[in-house]
Motif scaffolding. Structure first.
Motif, short mmCIF file in Angstrom:
data_model
loop_
_atom_site.label_atom_id
_atom_site.label_comp_id
_atom_site.label_asym_id
_atom_site.label_seq_id
_atom_site.Cartn_x
_atom_site.Cartn_y
_atom_site.Cartn_z
N LEU A 40 -3.76 4.70 10.85
CA LEU A 40 -2.82 5.69 11.37
C LEU A 40 -1.39 5.16 11.34
CD1 LEU A 40 -4.75 6.96 14.53
CD2 LEU A 40 -4.23 8.28 12.46
N TYR A 41 -1.22 3.95 11.83
CA TYR A 41 0.12 3.36 11.95
C TYR A 41 0.75 3.12 10.58
CZ TYR A 41 3.73 -0.01 13.20
OH TYR A 41 4.92 -0.67 13.34
N LEU A 42 0.02 2.46 9.69
CA LEU A 42 0.59 2.14 8.38
C LEU A 42 0.90 3.40 7.58
CD1 LEU A 42 -0.28 -0.73 9.22
CD2 LEU A 42 -0.97 -1.09 6.86
N ASN A 43 0.05 4.40 7.65
CA ASN A 43 0.33 5.63 6.92
C ASN A 43 1.55 6.35 7.48
OD1 ASN A 43 -1.64 6.42 4.66
ND2 ASN A 43 -2.93 5.48 6.22
N LEU A 76 -10.29 -2.16 -1.54
CA LEU A 76 -8.88 -1.86 -1.76
C LEU A 76 -8.73 -0.46 -2.34
CD1 LEU A 76 -7.72 -5.25 -3.36
CD2 LEU A 76 -7.90 -4.62 -0.94
N CYS A 77 -7.53 0.09 -2.29
CA CYS A 77 -7.31 1.46 -2.77
C CYS A 77 -7.56 1.58 -4.27
CB CYS A 77 -5.93 1.97 -2.38
SG CYS A 77 -4.57 0.96 -2.96
N ASN A 78 -7.55 0.47 -5.02
CA ASN A 78 -7.86 0.54 -6.45
C ASN A 78 -9.35 0.43 -6.72
OD1 ASN A 78 -8.50 -2.14 -6.11
ND2 ASN A 78 -6.89 -2.94 -7.43
N GLY A 79 -10.16 0.38 -5.66
CA GLY A 79 -11.61 0.31 -5.81
C GLY A 79 -12.16 -1.10 -5.80
N GLU A 93 -2.83 -2.07 0.70
CA GLU A 93 -3.84 -1.80 -0.32
C GLU A 93 -5.16 -1.32 0.29
OE1 GLU A 93 -3.70 -4.78 -3.81
OE2 GLU A 93 -3.20 -5.90 -1.98
N VAL A 94 -5.35 -1.55 1.57
CA VAL A 94 -6.59 -1.17 2.24
C VAL A 94 -6.41 0.10 3.06
CG1 VAL A 94 -8.34 -1.88 3.93
CG2 VAL A 94 -7.31 -3.59 2.40
N PHE A 95 -5.29 0.23 3.75
CA PHE A 95 -5.17 1.27 4.76
C PHE A 95 -4.31 2.47 4.37
CE2 PHE A 95 -6.09 -2.66 7.12
CZ PHE A 95 -7.31 -2.26 7.66
N ILE A 96 -3.46 2.35 3.36
CA ILE A 96 -2.61 3.49 3.01
C ILE A 96 -3.37 4.41 2.07
CG2 ILE A 96 -0.48 4.17 1.83
CD1 ILE A 96 0.88 1.83 3.16
N ASN A 97 -3.34 5.69 2.41
CA ASN A 97 -4.16 6.68 1.70
C ASN A 97 -3.53 7.23 0.43
OD1 ASN A 97 -6.13 6.54 3.70
ND2 ASN A 97 -5.06 8.05 4.94
N ILE A 98 -2.26 6.91 0.19
CA ILE A 98 -1.58 7.48 -0.96
C ILE A 98 -1.89 6.63 -2.18
CG2 ILE A 98 0.63 8.26 -1.88
CD1 ILE A 98 1.59 8.12 1.12
N LYS A 99 -2.93 6.98 -2.89
CA LYS A 99 -3.36 6.19 -4.04
C LYS A 99 -2.30 6.20 -5.14
CE LYS A 99 -8.24 6.28 -3.44
NZ LYS A 99 -8.89 7.01 -2.53
N GLY A 100 -2.08 5.03 -5.70
CA GLY A 100 -1.14 4.91 -6.81
C GLY A 100 0.31 4.94 -6.37
N ASP A 101 0.56 5.02 -5.07
CA ASP A 101 1.93 5.12 -4.57
C ASP A 101 2.22 4.00 -3.59
OD1 ASP A 101 4.46 6.23 -4.41
OD2 ASP A 101 3.92 7.50 -2.73
N VAL A 102 1.44 2.93 -3.65
CA VAL A 102 1.61 1.84 -2.71
C VAL A 102 2.62 0.85 -3.27
CG1 VAL A 102 0.48 -0.06 -1.51
CG2 VAL A 102 -0.72 2.11 -1.83
N ASN A 103 3.66 0.60 -2.50
CA ASN A 103 4.72 -0.33 -2.90
C ASN A 103 4.31 -1.73 -2.46
OD1 ASN A 103 7.08 -1.36 -3.76
ND2 ASN A 103 8.32 -0.51 -2.11
N ILE A 104 3.69 -2.48 -3.34
CA ILE A 104 3.14 -3.78 -2.98
C ILE A 104 4.17 -4.88 -3.17
CG2 ILE A 104 1.34 -5.47 -3.51
CD1 ILE A 104 -0.40 -3.09 -4.37
#
Ligand code: FES
Length: 104
Positions: A40-43, A76-79, A93-104
């Motif tokens: 919730l927080y990270l998103n 991770l969000c990439n599977g 990479e684990v908690f943000i739901n916006i796939k492909g839009d994670v600023n790592i």
């Protein structure tokens, strides 16, 4: 098992976060709650500032602590599946739901 899908952050909590982010030039934020709270927080934070870096406590169930048993596995969000007891990862990479839009 509790269904957290309808849980949200309280408006007053979001308001406080927004005030603190306006007042301070944070580069990193850290969540010390449950995995559900991390999500919730990270998103929410990510929706406000995509450049902020994240840290979280590791809530993975640890059994062997040596990368053998797999009880600490995270997806991770990439599977990719990793072992949280041994591998470093970006919580985004684990908690943000916006796939492909994670600023790592
Ligand atoms: S705790 Fe056993 S593999 Fe991580």
């Amino acid at each position: 098992m509790i269904d957290y899908s309808n849980y949200t952050l309280k408006d007053e909590f979001k308001k406080l976060i927004n005030e603190l982010m306006r007042k301070h030039d944070f580069k990193v934020t850290m969540s010390g709650g449950s995995d559900e709270f991390h999500r919730l927080y990270l998103n929410y934070i990510y929706s406000v500032n995509k450049n902020l870096k994240f840290a979280t406590v590791n809530n993975a169930l640890m059994t062997c602590g040596e990368g053998v048993c797999g009880s600490c596995q995270l997806k991770l969000c990439n599977g990719q599946v990793i072992r949280g007891c041994k591998q470093q990862y970006n919580p985004a990479e684990v908690f943000i739901n916006i796939k492909g839009d994670v600023n790592i």
